[in-house]
Write an enzyme that holds these catalytic residues in place. Structure first.
Site, short mmCIF file in Angstrom:
data_model
loop_
_atom_site.label_atom_id
_atom_site.label_comp_id
_atom_site.label_asym_id
_atom_site.label_seq_id
_atom_site.Cartn_x
_atom_site.Cartn_y
_atom_site.Cartn_z
N SER A 14 0.84 -1.20 0.00
CA SER A 14 0.00 0.00 0.00
C SER A 14 0.88 1.25 0.00
O SER A 14 2.05 1.21 0.43
CB SER A 14 -0.90 0.02 1.23
OG SER A 14 -0.14 0.29 2.40
N LYS A 83 0.47 -1.91 15.40
CA LYS A 83 -0.96 -2.11 15.65
C LYS A 83 -1.53 -3.26 14.81
O LYS A 83 -2.60 -3.79 15.13
CB LYS A 83 -1.74 -0.83 15.40
CG LYS A 83 -1.78 -0.37 13.96
CD LYS A 83 -2.58 0.90 13.80
CE LYS A 83 -2.63 1.37 12.36
NZ LYS A 83 -3.29 0.40 11.46
N ASP A 84 -0.84 -3.64 13.73
CA ASP A 84 -1.32 -4.73 12.88
C ASP A 84 -0.80 -6.10 13.31
O ASP A 84 -1.24 -7.13 12.78
CB ASP A 84 -0.87 -4.50 11.42
CG ASP A 84 -1.54 -3.30 10.78
OD1 ASP A 84 -2.66 -2.95 11.21
OD2 ASP A 84 -0.94 -2.71 9.86
N SER A 131 -13.26 0.42 12.18
CA SER A 131 -12.57 0.14 13.44
C SER A 131 -13.58 -0.02 14.56
O SER A 131 -14.34 0.91 14.87
CB SER A 131 -11.61 1.29 13.77
OG SER A 131 -11.23 1.26 15.13
N ARG A 133 -12.83 -0.20 17.58
CA ARG A 133 -12.34 0.70 18.65
C ARG A 133 -12.95 2.09 18.48
O ARG A 133 -13.47 2.68 19.44
CB ARG A 133 -10.82 0.77 18.58
CG ARG A 133 -10.20 1.85 19.48
CD ARG A 133 -8.71 2.01 19.20
NE ARG A 133 -8.45 2.42 17.82
CZ ARG A 133 -8.40 3.70 17.41
NH1 ARG A 133 -8.62 4.67 18.27
NH2 ARG A 133 -8.14 3.99 16.15
N ARG A 134 -12.90 2.62 17.26
CA ARG A 134 -13.45 3.96 17.03
C ARG A 134 -14.97 3.96 17.16
O ARG A 134 -15.56 4.87 17.75
CB ARG A 134 -13.05 4.44 15.63
CG ARG A 134 -11.57 4.79 15.49
CD ARG A 134 -11.21 5.08 14.05
NE ARG A 134 -9.82 5.51 13.89
CZ ARG A 134 -9.05 5.22 12.85
NH1 ARG A 134 -9.54 4.45 11.88
NH2 ARG A 134 -7.82 5.67 12.77
N ARG A 151 -13.47 0.29 4.62
CA ARG A 151 -12.11 -0.20 4.68
C ARG A 151 -11.33 0.29 3.47
O ARG A 151 -11.85 0.95 2.59
CB ARG A 151 -12.09 -1.74 4.76
CG ARG A 151 -12.61 -2.25 6.10
CD ARG A 151 -12.11 -3.66 6.42
NE ARG A 151 -10.69 -3.77 6.21
CZ ARG A 151 -10.12 -4.56 5.29
NH1 ARG A 151 -10.87 -5.31 4.50
NH2 ARG A 151 -8.82 -4.61 5.18
N GLY A 152 -10.04 -0.04 3.42
CA GLY A 152 -9.17 0.43 2.36
C GLY A 152 -8.13 1.37 2.92
O GLY A 152 -8.24 1.85 4.06
N ARG A 157 -10.07 5.60 1.16
CA ARG A 157 -11.18 6.06 2.00
C ARG A 157 -11.54 7.51 1.67
O ARG A 157 -12.72 7.87 1.69
CB ARG A 157 -10.81 5.92 3.48
CG ARG A 157 -10.66 4.48 3.93
CD ARG A 157 -10.49 4.38 5.42
NE ARG A 157 -9.90 3.10 5.78
CZ ARG A 157 -9.92 2.57 6.99
NH1 ARG A 157 -10.52 3.22 7.96
NH2 ARG A 157 -9.34 1.41 7.24
N CYS A 244 -10.29 -9.85 17.10
CA CYS A 244 -10.31 -8.75 16.13
C CYS A 244 -11.56 -7.89 16.24
O CYS A 244 -11.60 -6.78 15.70
CB CYS A 244 -10.13 -9.26 14.71
SG CYS A 244 -11.44 -10.39 14.18
#
Length: 311
Positions: A14, A83-84, A131, A133-134, A151-152, A157, A244
């Site tokens: 990416s 984080k991944d 996310s 989390r968000r 996603r992306g 995005r 996840c």
């Protein structure tokens, strides 16, 4: 110790991941001007699949192919966003962390085409994010806003935002910095408003375990404070054993005095339950601090909360 003539660096393909590799290449060139570097880009499962990550391995979706290239000998060094990298299980056998680079901004940013700030968004405003989390934190603090799955990579995005698939986005400040798009930021959210993911803003360098010379070489790129913070955070996540779809957030911070603290949270997806813990290391080492904060959340019911979320 003599530096190798060539270091092959594997990474996701990416734009953001490749920008991260350029940072590593630049720092390596400054440290060892005579060493050439070559990029080995790979497309991961997480990059190819635009649906729910829990349907395709979930954790490790952005790292598996990178790890495979490293273990197969197709590359010498892997660059990951911490984080991944799954923390509930060990690194792939035969690999090891060589360094954690100096941490970038851990905060999230709101991107709104009209320049409207988070607290000014009208009811029903669609926030593009996949996310958990968000989404959980927005549900807790701004329940009148609607999260729509998106996603992306960051550029993709923003294209979806421009196409009207959402009214605003939440993106990592560090990611926007890496691709040179801080111009789109409407508001940078403090960690008190949007607590970051474990490992936010940290790049990890990973080598094969037996490549002692290369590990010694690239370890010089590591930042001691970031190493302490990341160790505490990953141990916290390891003890908590989230999956996840677990809305878990937290960050460790080394103060100017050298004191280390860790603040962490766990949520139900609807944001109606929020568990909090915040501890200072004192005489504890980072891993012990991470364990202690995880235990504090487990005592509040984090195990039941996490196990009650489908994955």
């Amino acid at each position: 110790m003599s530096a190798p003539d060539l270091i092959r660096i594997v990474s996701r393909d990416s734009p953001m991941a490749l920008a991260q590799v350029e940072r590593v290449r630049s720092e390596l060139a400054a440290l060892h001007p005579g060493t050439r570097t070559e990029v080995v880009p790979v497309k991961t499962t997480g990059d190819k699949w635009m649906g729910d990550l829990s349907a395709v391995e979930g954790k490790g979706a952005f790292t598996k192919e990178v790890d495979q290239a490293l273990l197969a000998g197709d590359a010498d060094l892997a660059v990951h966003c911490v984080k991944d990298i799954p923390a509930d299980r060990p690194l792939p056998a035969g690999t090891a962390f060589a360094a954690f680079l100096k941490r970038d901004d851990i905060r999230d940013a709101l991107v709104h085409p009209g320049g409207v700030r988070l607290d000014q968004l009208s009811p029903g405003t669609r926030i593009g994010t996949s996310s958990v989390r968000r989404s959980a934190q927005l549900a807790a603090s701004h329940p009148h806003l609607d999260c729509v799955p998106m996603r992306g990579n960051a550029n993709r995005r923003m294209e979806k935002l421009a196409a009207g698939e959402a009214d605003a986005l939440l993106l990592a400040v560090s990611g926007l910095e890496r691709i040179g798009r801080t111009d789109v930021i409407t508001e940078v959210l403090s960690p008190d408003v949007m607590c970051p993911p474990i490992g936010a803003g940290v790049l990890a360098l990973q080598c094969r375990e037996g490549d002692a010379e290369l590990i010694d070489l690239v370890s010089a790129l590591g930042d001691p404070a970031t190493h302490r913070e990341t160790t505490a955070e990953r141990m916290f996540l390891h003890v908590l054993q989230g999956h996840c779809n677990s809305p878990i957030a937290g960050y460790a911070q080394v103060e100017g005095s050298g004191e280390l603290s860790l603040r962490a949270k766990a949520f139900t997806p609807d944001g109606k339950t929020v568990l909090n813990a915040h501890e200072w290391a004192g005489r504890l080492d980072p891993a012990t601090l991470g364990t202690s904060v995880a235990v504090a959340l487990l005592r509040q019911g984090a195990r039941e909360l996490i196990d009650g979320i489908a994955h």
